[in-house]
Design a protein around this motif. Structure first.
Motif, PDB file in Angstrom:
ATOM      1  N   VAL A  98       3.492   4.777  -7.265  1.00 58.36           N
ATOM      2  CA  VAL A  98       4.714   5.520  -6.989  1.00 58.36           C
ATOM      3  C   VAL A  98       4.853   6.621  -8.029  1.00 58.36           C
ATOM      4  O   VAL A  98       4.818   6.341  -9.239  1.00 58.36           O
ATOM      5  CB  VAL A  98       5.957   4.607  -7.033  1.00 58.36           C
ATOM      6  N   THR A  99       4.981   7.860  -7.558  1.00 60.17           N
ATOM      7  CA  THR A  99       5.141   8.959  -8.500  1.00 60.17           C
ATOM      8  C   THR A  99       6.528   8.920  -9.119  1.00 60.17           C
ATOM      9  O   THR A  99       7.516   8.613  -8.449  1.00 60.17           O
ATOM     10  CB  THR A  99       4.928  10.307  -7.806  1.00 60.17           C
ATOM     11  N   VAL A 100       6.597   9.212 -10.413  1.00 61.43           N
ATOM     12  CA  VAL A 100       7.886   9.200 -11.105  1.00 61.43           C
ATOM     13  C   VAL A 100       8.795  10.293 -10.547  1.00 61.43           C
ATOM     14  O   VAL A 100       9.978  10.072 -10.308  1.00 61.43           O
ATOM     15  CB  VAL A 100       7.668   9.370 -12.616  1.00 61.43           C
ATOM     16  N   ILE A 101       8.226  11.471 -10.346  1.00 63.26           N
ATOM     17  CA  ILE A 101       8.988  12.580  -9.764  1.00 63.26           C
ATOM     18  C   ILE A 101       8.793  12.566  -8.249  1.00 63.26           C
ATOM     19  O   ILE A 101       7.673  12.651  -7.757  1.00 63.26           O
ATOM     20  CB  ILE A 101       8.535  13.922 -10.354  1.00 63.26           C
ATOM     21  N   GLY A 102       9.863  12.386  -7.557  1.00 61.93           N
ATOM     22  CA  GLY A 102       9.803  12.386  -6.095  1.00 61.93           C
ATOM     23  C   GLY A 102       9.723  11.006  -5.485  1.00 61.93           C
ATOM     24  O   GLY A 102      10.094  10.811  -4.323  1.00 61.93           O
ATOM     25  N   GLY A 103       9.222  10.037  -6.237  1.00 60.76           N
ATOM     26  CA  GLY A 103       9.155   8.682  -5.724  1.00 60.76           C
ATOM     27  C   GLY A 103       8.240   8.496  -4.534  1.00 60.76           C
ATOM     28  O   GLY A 103       8.444   7.585  -3.716  1.00 60.76           O
ATOM     29  N   THR A 104       7.202   9.308  -4.418  1.00 58.90           N
ATOM     30  CA  THR A 104       6.255   9.145  -3.316  1.00 58.90           C
ATOM     31  C   THR A 104       5.424   7.889  -3.542  1.00 58.90           C
ATOM     32  O   THR A 104       4.908   7.674  -4.628  1.00 58.90           O
ATOM     33  CB  THR A 104       5.339  10.363  -3.200  1.00 58.90           C
ATOM     34  N   SER A 105       5.298   7.080  -2.499  1.00 59.68           N
ATOM     35  CA  SER A 105       4.590   5.802  -2.600  1.00 59.68           C
ATOM     36  C   SER A 105       3.276   5.877  -1.837  1.00 59.68           C
ATOM     37  O   SER A 105       3.216   6.353  -0.711  1.00 59.68           O
ATOM     38  CB  SER A 105       5.466   4.693  -2.023  1.00 59.68           C
ATOM     39  N   TYR A 106       2.222   5.380  -2.477  1.00 62.12           N
ATOM     40  CA  TYR A 106       0.894   5.334  -1.873  1.00 62.12           C
ATOM     41  C   TYR A 106       0.414   3.891  -1.880  1.00 62.12           C
ATOM     42  O   TYR A 106       0.657   3.147  -2.834  1.00 62.12           O
ATOM     43  CB  TYR A 106      -0.096   6.197  -2.662  1.00 62.12           C
ATOM     44  N   TRP A 107      -0.328   3.533  -0.831  1.00 61.46           N
ATOM     45  CA  TRP A 107      -0.843   2.172  -0.701  1.00 61.46           C
ATOM     46  C   TRP A 107      -2.345   2.158  -0.510  1.00 61.46           C
ATOM     47  O   TRP A 107      -2.899   3.025   0.166  1.00 61.46           O
ATOM     48  CB  TRP A 107      -0.195   1.472   0.497  1.00 61.46           C
ATOM     49  N   GLY A 108      -2.979   1.156  -1.087  1.00 58.46           N
ATOM     50  CA  GLY A 108      -4.383   0.926  -0.835  1.00 58.46           C
ATOM     51  C   GLY A 108      -4.569   0.204   0.490  1.00 58.46           C
ATOM     52  O   GLY A 108      -3.605  -0.227   1.126  1.00 58.46           O
ATOM     53  N   GLN A 109      -5.817   0.014   0.867  1.00 55.84           N
ATOM     54  CA  GLN A 109      -6.127  -0.606   2.149  1.00 55.84           C
ATOM     55  C   GLN A 109      -6.075  -2.124   2.095  1.00 55.84           C
ATOM     56  O   GLN A 109      -6.053  -2.784   3.135  1.00 55.84           O
ATOM     57  CB  GLN A 109      -7.524  -0.157   2.629  1.00 55.84           C
ATOM     58  N   GLY A 110      -6.033  -2.666   0.897  1.00 54.57           N
ATOM     59  CA  GLY A 110      -5.974  -4.114   0.724  1.00 54.57           C
ATOM     60  C   GLY A 110      -7.340  -4.714   0.486  1.00 54.57           C
ATOM     61  O   GLY A 110      -8.349  -4.246   1.023  1.00 54.57           O
ATOM     62  N   THR A 111      -7.376  -5.745  -0.336  1.00 50.08           N
ATOM     63  CA  THR A 111      -8.612  -6.467  -0.604  1.00 50.08           C
ATOM     64  C   THR A 111      -8.310  -7.964  -0.562  1.00 50.08           C
ATOM     65  O   THR A 111      -7.306  -8.419  -1.115  1.00 50.08           O
ATOM     66  CB  THR A 111      -9.230  -6.049  -1.950  1.00 50.08           C
ATOM     67  N   GLN A 112      -9.158  -8.716   0.108  1.00 48.93           N
ATOM     68  CA  GLN A 112      -8.911 -10.140   0.324  1.00 48.93           C
ATOM     69  C   GLN A 112      -9.308 -10.949  -0.903  1.00 48.93           C
ATOM     70  O   GLN A 112     -10.409 -10.780  -1.443  1.00 48.93           O
ATOM     71  CB  GLN A 112      -9.701 -10.637   1.533  1.00 48.93           C
ATOM     72  N   VAL A 113      -8.420 -11.828  -1.307  1.00 48.30           N
ATOM     73  CA  VAL A 113      -8.697 -12.811  -2.354  1.00 48.30           C
ATOM     74  C   VAL A 113      -8.501 -14.193  -1.742  1.00 48.30           C
ATOM     75  O   VAL A 113      -7.437 -14.494  -1.206  1.00 48.30           O
ATOM     76  CB  VAL A 113      -7.767 -12.626  -3.562  1.00 48.30           C
ATOM     77  N   THR A 114      -9.539 -15.017  -1.816  1.00 46.74           N
ATOM     78  CA  THR A 114      -9.479 -16.370  -1.265  1.00 46.74           C
ATOM     79  C   THR A 114      -9.816 -17.361  -2.373  1.00 46.74           C
ATOM     80  O   THR A 114     -10.874 -17.254  -2.993  1.00 46.74           O
ATOM     81  CB  THR A 114     -10.448 -16.546  -0.095  1.00 46.74           C
ATOM     82  N   VAL A 115      -8.916 -18.306  -2.605  1.00 42.94           N
ATOM     83  CA  VAL A 115      -9.106 -19.315  -3.645  1.00 42.94           C
ATOM     84  C   VAL A 115      -9.183 -20.676  -2.971  1.00 42.94           C
ATOM     85  O   VAL A 115      -8.246 -21.101  -2.302  1.00 42.94           O
ATOM     86  CB  VAL A 115      -7.956 -19.294  -4.661  1.00 42.94           C
ATOM     87  N   SER A 116     -10.308 -21.349  -3.165  1.00 45.37           N
ATOM     88  CA  SER A 116     -10.485 -22.662  -2.549  1.00 45.37           C
ATOM     89  C   SER A 116     -10.060 -23.760  -3.521  1.00 45.37           C
ATOM     90  O   SER A 116     -10.179 -23.621  -4.733  1.00 45.37           O
ATOM     91  CB  SER A 116     -11.943 -22.858  -2.149  1.00 45.37           C
ATOM     92  N   SER A 117      -9.618 -24.847  -2.951  1.00 44.60           N
ATOM     93  CA  SER A 117      -9.164 -25.973  -3.785  1.00 44.60           C
ATOM     94  C   SER A 117     -10.307 -26.899  -4.132  1.00 44.60           C
ATOM     95  O   SER A 117     -11.401 -26.804  -3.595  1.00 44.60           O
ATOM     96  CB  SER A 117      -8.072 -26.745  -3.055  1.00 44.60           C
TER      97      SER A 117
END
Length: 117
Positions: A98-117
């Motif tokens: 998020v830019t401090v000036i203007g508050g424009t928000s950008y998002w990544g495409q996402g990355t999967q995290v899987t934790v097995s028990s």
């Protein structure tokens, strides 16, 4: 066009560690807050951690003491070091800037995290 490129997700056993990276394109200029969110199947997206433009860090209670967020301004990159991972950390992790000036928000495409028990 502004772009965030994430990497570092994967599959790990409980107690293990992963490090996520998010590189922002140079077109995202100026001071910016950088953070991570996650979304587990069937659940809303939730905030995980943030590092402000001034370097202050904040964490969700669920990850405090286990995750560390950091940034490299020269590389326009934010990191999330995740230790002592638990099955409940399984989710798609999204980078957010998020830019401090203007508050424009950008998002990544996402990355999967899987934790097995």
């Amino acid at each position: 066009q502004a772009q965030l490129v994430e990497s570092g997700g994967g599959f790990v056993q409980a107690g293990g560690s992963l490090r996520l990276s998010c590189a922002a394109s140079r077109s995202i200029i100026g001071n910016k807050h950088m953070g991570w969110y996650r979304q587990a199947p069937g659940k809303p997206r939730e905030w995980v951690a943030q590092v402000t433009s001034g370097g202050s860090t904040n964490y969700a209670d669920s990850v405090k003491g286990r995750f560390t967020i950091s940034r490299d301004n020269a590389k326009n990159t934010v990191y999330l070091q995740m230790n002592s991972l638990k099955p409940e950390d399984t989710a798609v992790y999204f980078c957010n800037i998020v830019t401090v000036i203007g508050g424009t928000s950008y998002w990544g495409q996402g990355t999967q995290v899987t934790v097995s028990s």
